[in-house]
Design a protein around this motif. Structure first.
Motif, PDB file in Angstrom:
ATOM      1  N   TRP A 159      11.845  58.078 -37.547  1.00  0.00           N
ATOM      2  CA  TRP A 159      12.877  59.001 -38.034  1.00  0.00           C
ATOM      3  C   TRP A 159      12.232  60.304 -38.514  1.00  0.00           C
ATOM      4  N   ASN A 160      11.166  60.211 -39.268  1.00  0.00           N
ATOM      5  CA  ASN A 160      10.477  61.400 -39.771  1.00  0.00           C
ATOM      6  C   ASN A 160       9.900  62.233 -38.621  1.00  0.00           C
ATOM      7  N   ALA A 161       9.411  61.554 -37.586  1.00  0.00           N
ATOM      8  CA  ALA A 161       8.828  62.274 -36.443  1.00  0.00           C
ATOM      9  C   ALA A 161       9.869  63.033 -35.642  1.00  0.00           C
ATOM     10  N   ILE A 162      11.117  62.547 -35.608  1.00  0.00           N
ATOM     11  CA  ILE A 162      12.131  63.211 -34.782  1.00  0.00           C
ATOM     12  C   ILE A 162      13.051  64.137 -35.571  1.00  0.00           C
ATOM     13  N   THR A 163      13.010  64.073 -36.889  1.00  0.00           N
ATOM     14  CA  THR A 163      13.887  64.940 -37.679  1.00  0.00           C
ATOM     15  C   THR A 163      13.121  65.991 -38.475  1.00  0.00           C
ATOM     16  N   ASN A 164      11.808  65.929 -38.466  1.00  0.00           N
ATOM     17  CA  ASN A 164      10.965  66.946 -39.093  1.00  0.00           C
ATOM     18  C   ASN A 164      10.533  67.889 -37.982  1.00  0.00           C
ATOM     19  N   ASP A 165      10.980  69.156 -38.048  1.00  0.00           N
ATOM     20  CA  ASP A 165      10.747  70.054 -36.912  1.00  0.00           C
ATOM     21  C   ASP A 165       9.272  70.223 -36.558  1.00  0.00           C
ATOM     22  N   GLU A 166       8.377  70.247 -37.539  1.00  0.00           N
ATOM     23  CA  GLU A 166       6.955  70.404 -37.218  1.00  0.00           C
ATOM     24  C   GLU A 166       6.406  69.166 -36.517  1.00  0.00           C
ATOM     25  N   LYS A 167       6.790  67.988 -36.992  1.00  0.00           N
ATOM     26  CA  LYS A 167       6.315  66.756 -36.356  1.00  0.00           C
ATOM     27  C   LYS A 167       6.946  66.570 -34.980  1.00  0.00           C
ATOM     28  N   PHE A 168       8.231  66.923 -34.849  1.00  0.00           N
ATOM     29  CA  PHE A 168       8.893  66.823 -33.550  1.00  0.00           C
ATOM     30  C   PHE A 168       8.214  67.757 -32.554  1.00  0.00           C
ATOM     31  N   SER A 169       7.810  68.938 -33.009  1.00  0.00           N
ATOM     32  CA  SER A 169       7.121  69.890 -32.135  1.00  0.00           C
ATOM     33  C   SER A 169       5.787  69.331 -31.653  1.00  0.00           C
ATOM     34  N   GLU A 170       5.091  68.585 -32.500  1.00  0.00           N
ATOM     35  CA  GLU A 170       3.818  67.970 -32.104  1.00  0.00           C
ATOM     36  C   GLU A 170       4.050  66.869 -31.074  1.00  0.00           C
ATOM     37  N   TRP A 171       5.109  66.092 -31.264  1.00  0.00           N
ATOM     38  CA  TRP A 171       5.381  64.929 -30.431  1.00  0.00           C
ATOM     39  C   TRP A 171       6.023  65.324 -29.104  1.00  0.00           C
ATOM     40  N   TYR A 172       7.004  66.219 -29.140  1.00  0.00           N
ATOM     41  CA  TYR A 172       7.757  66.596 -27.950  1.00  0.00           C
ATOM     42  C   TYR A 172       7.365  68.014 -27.550  1.00  0.00           C
ATOM     43  N   ALA A 173       6.714  68.165 -26.437  1.00  0.00           N
ATOM     44  CA  ALA A 173       6.288  69.471 -25.923  1.00  0.00           C
ATOM     45  C   ALA A 173       5.374  70.199 -26.900  1.00  0.00           C
ATOM     46  N   PRO A 174       4.167  69.661 -27.118  1.00  0.00           N
ATOM     47  CA  PRO A 174       3.221  70.326 -28.021  1.00  0.00           C
ATOM     48  C   PRO A 174       3.053  71.799 -27.676  1.00  0.00           C
ATOM     49  N   GLY A 175       3.026  72.628 -28.702  1.00  0.00           N
ATOM     50  CA  GLY A 175       2.911  74.074 -28.517  1.00  0.00           C
ATOM     51  C   GLY A 175       4.261  74.761 -28.499  1.00  0.00           C
ATOM     52  N   SER A 176       5.325  73.985 -28.329  1.00  0.00           N
ATOM     53  CA  SER A 176       6.683  74.526 -28.373  1.00  0.00           C
ATOM     54  C   SER A 176       7.207  74.389 -29.793  1.00  0.00           C
ATOM     55  N   LYS A 177       8.316  75.014 -30.082  1.00  0.00           N
ATOM     56  CA  LYS A 177       8.799  75.049 -31.466  1.00  0.00           C
ATOM     57  C   LYS A 177      10.216  74.515 -31.587  1.00  0.00           C
ATOM     58  N   TRP A 178      10.404  73.530 -32.463  1.00  0.00           N
ATOM     59  CA  TRP A 178      11.719  73.031 -32.864  1.00  0.00           C
ATOM     60  C   TRP A 178      12.050  73.628 -34.213  1.00  0.00           C
ATOM     61  N   SER A 179      13.297  73.920 -34.435  1.00  0.00           N
ATOM     62  CA  SER A 179      13.783  74.347 -35.743  1.00  0.00           C
ATOM     63  C   SER A 179      15.026  73.523 -36.059  1.00  0.00           C
ATOM     64  N   ILE A 180      14.889  72.643 -37.062  1.00  0.00           N
ATOM     65  CA  ILE A 180      15.985  71.767 -37.466  1.00  0.00           C
ATOM     66  C   ILE A 180      16.310  72.119 -38.917  1.00  0.00           C
TER      67      ILE A 180
ATOM     68  N   GLN B  86      23.359  73.260 -35.845  1.00  0.00           N
ATOM     69  CA  GLN B  86      22.571  73.678 -34.693  1.00  0.00           C
ATOM     70  C   GLN B  86      21.091  73.401 -34.893  1.00  0.00           C
ATOM     71  N   VAL B  87      20.457  72.998 -33.811  1.00  0.00           N
ATOM     72  CA  VAL B  87      19.013  72.779 -33.735  1.00  0.00           C
ATOM     73  C   VAL B  87      18.512  73.712 -32.645  1.00  0.00           C
ATOM     74  N   ASN B  88      17.434  74.414 -32.903  1.00  0.00           N
ATOM     75  CA  ASN B  88      16.889  75.372 -31.934  1.00  0.00           C
ATOM     76  C   ASN B  88      15.548  74.881 -31.404  1.00  0.00           C
ATOM     77  N   PHE B  89      15.310  75.116 -30.139  1.00  0.00           N
ATOM     78  CA  PHE B  89      14.075  74.713 -29.482  1.00  0.00           C
ATOM     79  C   PHE B  89      13.624  75.838 -28.576  1.00  0.00           C
ATOM     80  N   THR B  90      12.340  76.158 -28.604  1.00  0.00           N
ATOM     81  CA  THR B  90      11.775  77.156 -27.699  1.00  0.00           C
ATOM     82  C   THR B  90      10.650  76.494 -26.930  1.00  0.00           C
ATOM     83  N   LEU B  91      10.878  76.299 -25.628  1.00  0.00           N
ATOM     84  CA  LEU B  91       9.865  75.706 -24.763  1.00  0.00           C
ATOM     85  C   LEU B  91       8.832  76.774 -24.426  1.00  0.00           C
ATOM     86  N   MET B  92       7.573  76.445 -24.675  1.00  0.00           N
ATOM     87  CA  MET B  92       6.463  77.360 -24.415  1.00  0.00           C
ATOM     88  C   MET B  92       5.624  76.812 -23.266  1.00  0.00           C
TER      89      MET B  92
END
Length: 100
Positions: free
Chosen positions: A18-39, A47-53
């Motif tokens: 739960w912490n890995a998927i709802t914490n934007d920094e940890k989610f960014s590490e797990w899903y598409a490293p180098g990209s940015k999630w904002s929750i 709204q949740v924002n994601f920028t694929l890099m």
């Protein structure tokens, strides 16, 4: 509409996942490293924002990015985190993460 379902077993506690998927920094590490999630807010309808890099896993070139917006559809702490892609005029299929 064709719906598919897949499962991934993650050998960790529900709280850890739960912490890995709802914490934007940890989610960014797990899903598409180098990209940015904002929750910003963990609430249904927010709204949740994601920028694929660019990375080894996509065809983006240096300096390119793809911004995406999602909306939280369903949320049950340590059990379900469901998002749909927010596009003006329509909704894409839901992405749902569910714990057991």
């Amino acid at each position: 509409m064709n719906h598919s379902k897949s499962s991934i077993l993650i050998p960790a506690s529900a709280e850890t996942v739960w912490n890995a998927i709802t914490n934007d920094e940890k989610f960014s590490e797990w899903y598409a490293p180098g990209s940015k999630w904002s929750i910003p807010d963990l609430e249904v309808g927010k709204q949740v924002n994601f920028t694929l890099m660019p990375s080894a896993y996509n065809h983006l070139q240096e300096g390119e990015s793809i911004p995406m917006n999602f909306v939280i559809k369903e949320m049950k702490t340590n059990r379900v985190f469901s998002l749909y892609r927010s596009v003006t005029g329509w909704k894409t299929p839901t992405s749902r993460i569910e714990g057991t």
